[in-house]
Design an enzyme around this catalytic site. Structure first.
Site, PDB file in Angstrom:
ATOM      1  CD  GLU A   1     112.998  76.418 100.475  1.00 44.95           C
ATOM      2  OE1 GLU A   1     114.162  76.516 100.074  1.00 44.95           O
ATOM      3  OE2 GLU A   1     112.026  76.215  99.714  1.00 44.95           O
ATOM      4  CG  ASP A   2     114.862  80.259 102.998  1.00 41.56           C
ATOM      5  OD1 ASP A   2     115.124  79.067 103.222  1.00 41.56           O
ATOM      6  OD2 ASP A   2     115.080  80.795 101.897  1.00 41.56           O
TER       7      ASP A   2
END
Length: 180
Positions: free
Chosen positions: A68-69
């Site tokens: 996600e990051d």
């Protein structure tokens, strides 16, 4: 997890992998805490407080924000930590191509249908974040935004109920403390 690795080696490899991926990231708290403290904290809640000893759940907790990051791919997770860890990470990963409100809505929807392993990671993630919000307000946040996060988190947690009594009681205490 690679079949020929012992659990300690797997955990150390995973912590190192996650630390490398998150090395330039900071939390939004006033101290600008290194981001890696978050996934390690989520894994610690699972091991130390919730008494979870499933290695795949712990590895997934350590990796839960990497796709996600960071520039991590699901195939990279599977290649390094196996298909079970990949599946759990996939279940708890938001699609960043979607608008924020849609991602939040989908977390509520997906909570109910998630695997028990993903639910444990999500419960510990919410518990860590809510404790952190009680400790310090992130830069750029006001009390209303903190309250809105608690309200939303409670909606997610409702779909995770029946997974782990300890984590659920801890979360309920935080919601009561905040009158949510």
């Amino acid at each position: 997890m690679s079949c020929n690795q012992d659990p300690i080696s797997s955990i150390i490899k995973c912590v190192y992998f996650a630390a490398e991926k998150h090395k330039n990231q900071r939390r939004k708290d006033p101290e600008k805490t290194p981001y890696i403290n978050h996934p390690i904290g989520v894994a610690n809640i699972l091991v130390d407080e919730a008494k979870v000893n499933d290695i795949n759940i712990i590895l997934a907790a350590l990796l839960h924000d990497t796709v996600e990051d960071t520039d991590t791919s699901f195939s990279e997770i599977e290649e390094n930590f196996g298909p079970v860890v990949r599946k759990i990470v996939e279940e708890v990963t938001d699609d960043k191509s979607l608008p924020k409100e849609e991602r939040k809505r989908l977390q509520i929807v997906h909570a109910i249908e998630s695997s028990p392993q993903a639910k444990l990671v999500k419960l510990a993630d919410k518990l860590f974040n809510l404790r952190d919000l009680n400790r310090a307000t992130p830069e750029g946040w006001n009390e209303e935004r903190v309250h809105e996060y608690f309200v939303w988190a409670k909606k997610v947690v409702v779909g995770l109920k029946g997974t782990n009594t300890y984590l659920e009681k801890e979360l309920d205490s935080l919601f009561q403390l905040r009158s949510v």
